[in-house]
Structures are given as structure tokens and as C-alpha cells.
Design an enzyme around this catalytic site. Structure first.
Site, mmCIF file in Angstrom:
data_model
loop_
_atom_site.group_PDB
_atom_site.id
_atom_site.type_symbol
_atom_site.label_atom_id
_atom_site.label_comp_id
_atom_site.label_asym_id
_atom_site.label_seq_id
_atom_site.Cartn_x
_atom_site.Cartn_y
_atom_site.Cartn_z
ATOM 1 N N THR A 75 4.809 -3.787 1.613
ATOM 2 C CA THR A 75 6.223 -4.389 1.713
ATOM 3 C C THR A 75 6.883 -3.873 2.982
ATOM 4 O O THR A 75 7.077 -3.078 3.205
ATOM 5 C CB THR A 75 7.109 -4.163 0.402
ATOM 6 N N ASP A 82 10.162 -3.704 3.109
ATOM 7 C CA ASP A 82 11.230 -3.032 2.812
ATOM 8 C C ASP A 82 11.260 -1.549 2.655
ATOM 9 O O ASP A 82 12.090 -0.742 2.713
ATOM 10 C CB ASP A 82 11.762 -3.335 1.476
ATOM 11 N N GLY A 132 6.059 -10.441 -2.189
ATOM 12 C CA GLY A 132 6.321 -10.842 -0.599
ATOM 13 C C GLY A 132 5.231 -10.476 0.202
ATOM 14 O O GLY A 132 4.648 -9.291 -0.064
ATOM 15 N N ARG A 169 15.897 -6.136 0.719
ATOM 16 C CA ARG A 169 16.278 -6.272 -0.802
ATOM 17 C C ARG A 169 17.311 -5.082 -0.961
ATOM 18 O O ARG A 169 18.444 -5.361 -0.347
ATOM 19 C CB ARG A 169 15.077 -6.066 -1.524
ATOM 20 N N ASP A 223 10.697 0.501 0.384
ATOM 21 C CA ASP A 223 11.300 0.753 -0.675
ATOM 22 C C ASP A 223 10.504 1.358 -2.019
ATOM 23 O O ASP A 223 11.156 1.419 -3.234
ATOM 24 C CB ASP A 223 12.117 -0.186 -1.084
ATOM 25 N N ARG A 244 4.299 -15.966 -7.036
ATOM 26 C CA ARG A 244 4.888 -15.493 -8.231
ATOM 27 C C ARG A 244 4.238 -15.925 -9.527
ATOM 28 O O ARG A 244 3.612 -17.102 -9.534
ATOM 29 C CB ARG A 244 6.317 -15.946 -8.305
ATOM 30 N N ASP A 299 6.703 -2.768 -5.737
ATOM 31 C CA ASP A 299 6.846 -2.028 -6.899
ATOM 32 C C ASP A 299 6.765 -3.199 -8.108
ATOM 33 O O ASP A 299 6.061 -2.953 -9.448
ATOM 34 C CB ASP A 299 8.103 -1.491 -7.156
#
Length: 319
Positions: free
Chosen positions: A125, A127, A11, A171, A129, A72, A103
Site C-alpha cells: 500500500t 499509504d 488499492g 488515507r 499505514d 473490491r 490492512d
């Protein structure tokens, strides 16, 4: 090391372009040729690789998204696909690769290192995360976008005396919801790392109503579940008019904040330094405001945890 390449994967996140710029200009400063891989691992397999000059990255530090594009790639998940990627890197006489992404992108980078190709990761990212780093590129911009949206929603919530449920991205992580909720004074913040009780949310809403509060904002991280479903439950439990807003991909776009531009610049330059120092199988991280190299295994072996002291503080301040 004479030639390096850079790609963005997964993303997109605001600040990726600033990181690309830093890689290219830092690389050229150190006497390297720098190549851009377009469309992530898919472009790597296909050989969509072009040399980047200083001017190639001019006027991009303020732009969201990624000028290298992202895609992707199921083929890269196979051994054959990864072998094709390495063959393309060898064909272009590239000595090291910098991967900007999350990740999943890092796992791909580690696979390339296992095949003998030096690779360094830069965490990009929204996120936030990725274990091992305090912040990821794009997170600060995303929470500022969410805050701006909530401020607007609060205006109409006040006008119509409504409860609003706002679903945000992240996410499986609750950082966006947590930071944006605390910054915007949300009455309740629902994150996947902390179980919630509907009765507790309803009780907080009723207490606010009893003291004359005319509107409420509830932030839901997408990892918790559907904001629409949670909003319906709240409506049934309170009998109050409730509206739901799902912010969606607007959170990924926009011009990066100053924090993200500086973070991306520092991380991109550090990635080049690590390659020149002979490092591999590492990601760049920021820890206590210092940019360092961290083994990929740290990101994969640990579980991301948000700052739960912020979560407790948000509960105290929303009393």
C-alpha cells in the site's frame, strides 16, 4: 505443501508485480506449483485461478499496478462468501495463500486462516499505514512521484510568486505528506496525526514574505481535510494569491523505485518461506532492514504512527 496461490487486493501499489514475481519464482525454486488469483477476493470466490509458470512473471518487475488485477468484494465480507472462497481453494487443491495488500486485505486473510486455510500477508500500500512494519511496498515510489510533482509546481509557484497548497493521498495516515514535504522543503506539512493551527501557518508564510521569499508550498494529507478548503482559508487570512493542486491517483502509478523492487522481492520470497515453515496468520514485515514474520494481530491491535521526529525536523528546517 505442494500448491500455493497469490492474489492482490485493495488499492494497487507500485512493486506489487515485483512481489508476485518473487512469490512465483521462489515457489517454483522450492518445488511448488504456484497459482495466480485474478481480481482479488472477488476472483477467488468466482474461481478465477490460473497456474503461473516462470515465464508468466517475466518482464513485470519494473511495471506498476498489478498483473493479477484488484477489485473490491462485498460478498467476501460475509461468512457465506468466505466459505465459497475456501471451497475454490480446496477445489484447486491449493494448500496455502499469499495475500498482497493493505490492512483490509489482511483482515480478509485472517478470516481465511480462521476457517483453517493457511494464509500469509505481504504489505502492499502506498499509504505506509500498517503497524508492525517499517515500510510497505509502494510507499517509496509514491513519495518520489509526489516529490517530482512538487518540484514542477515549485517552478510555476516561483514564476508567479504564489502560495501553492498540494493535497496528497495517504488515507488516514500522514506518511506521504510528511516524507515528501520534508524532502521538498515545504513550508508547512499538515498530517492527521498532528493538529494544526491556521494562525501558525499564516505566520510562517508572512515571515517568509518579510525576508523576501517569493513562493511557498504547503503539503496537506487527505486525512486532514480538503486541500481546496484549506487553500481558501489561507487566501482569506493572507490576501495572497493561492493555488491548490490535488495530486490524486497519479501517486499510485508508475514504475517502482529500486527500493520498492528490492523490498517487494524480499517480502514475496519470505512469504513463501513462512508457508513452507508451516506458519499462518502472519504478515511479512521489514524491521531494521530485516524481513521477518509478524502476527496479524500486531497490525490490527496497534495504531499506526508516523515518525514524529521527522515532523519536528521539518518544522525546524522551514523556519
Amino acid at each position: 505443501m505442494k500448491r500455493i496461490a497469490v492474489l492482490t487486493s485493495g488499492g494497487d501499489a507500485p512493486g506489487m508485480n515485483a512481489a508476485i514475481r518473487a512469490v512465483v519464482r521462489s515457489g517454483v525454486y522450492h518445488g511448488l506449483e504456484v497459482y495466480g488469483v485474478y481480481r482479488g477476493y472477488s476472483g477467488l470466490i468466482q474461481g478465477d485461478i490460473k497456474k503461473l509458470e516462470l515465464g508468466s512473471v517475466g518482464d513485470i518487475i519494473h511495471r506498476g499496478g498489478t498483473v493479477l488485477y484488484s477489485a473490491r468484494c462485498e460478498e467476501f465480507k460475509t461468512e457465506e462468501g468466505r466459505q465459497k472462497a475456501v471451497e475454490q481453494l480446496r477445489k484447486h487443491q491449493i494448500d496455502g495463500l499469499i495475500v498482497i495488500g493493505g490492512d483490509g486485505s489482511f483482515r480478509g486473510a485472517q478470516k481465511l486462516t480462521a476457517l483453517g486455510f493457511p494464509t500469509i500477508g505481504v504489505p502492499g500500500t502506498i499509504d505506509n499505514d500498517i503497524p508492525g512494519t517499517d515500510f510497505t511496498i509502494g510507499f517509496d515510489t509514491a513519495i518520489n512521484t509526489v516529490i517530482e510533482c512538487i518540484d514542477k509546481i515549485r517552478d510555476t509557484a516561483t514564476s508567479h510568486e504564489r502560495t501553492y497548497v498540494v493535497e496528497v493521498m495517504g488515507r488516514d495516515a500522514g506518511d506521504i505528506a510528511l516524507w515528501a514535504g520534508l524532502a521538498d522543503g515545504a513550508e508547512s506539512i499538515l498530517i492527521p496525526e498532528a493538529p494544526y493551527q491556521l494562525d501558525e501557518i499564516v505566520e510562517r508564510l508572512k515571515r517568509g514574505g518579510e525576508r523576501g521569499k517569493k513562493h511557498s508550498i504547503i503539503i496537506v494529507a487527505e486525512g486532514v481535510g480538503s486541500g481546496v478548503e484549506i487553500g481558501e482559508k489561507i487566501k482569506q487570512a493572507t490576501g495572497w494569491e493561492t493555488r491548490v493542486t490535488v495530486l490524486g491517483h497519479v501517486q499510485r502509478g508508475g514504475s517502482p523505485t529500486a527500493f520498492d523492487r528490492v523490498l517487494a522481492s524480499r517480502m514475496g520470497a519470505k512469504a513463501v518461506e513462512l508457508l513452507l515453515a508451516g506458519e499462518r496468520d502472519k504478515m511479512v514485515a521489514i524491521r531494521d532492514n530485516e524481513v521477518v514474520g509478524v502476527d496479524f494481530d500486531v497490525a490490527f491491535s496497534q495504531k499506526h504512527q508516523p515518525n514524529m521526529s521527522l515532523y519536528e525536523l521539518a518544522k525546524i528546517l522551514s523556519i
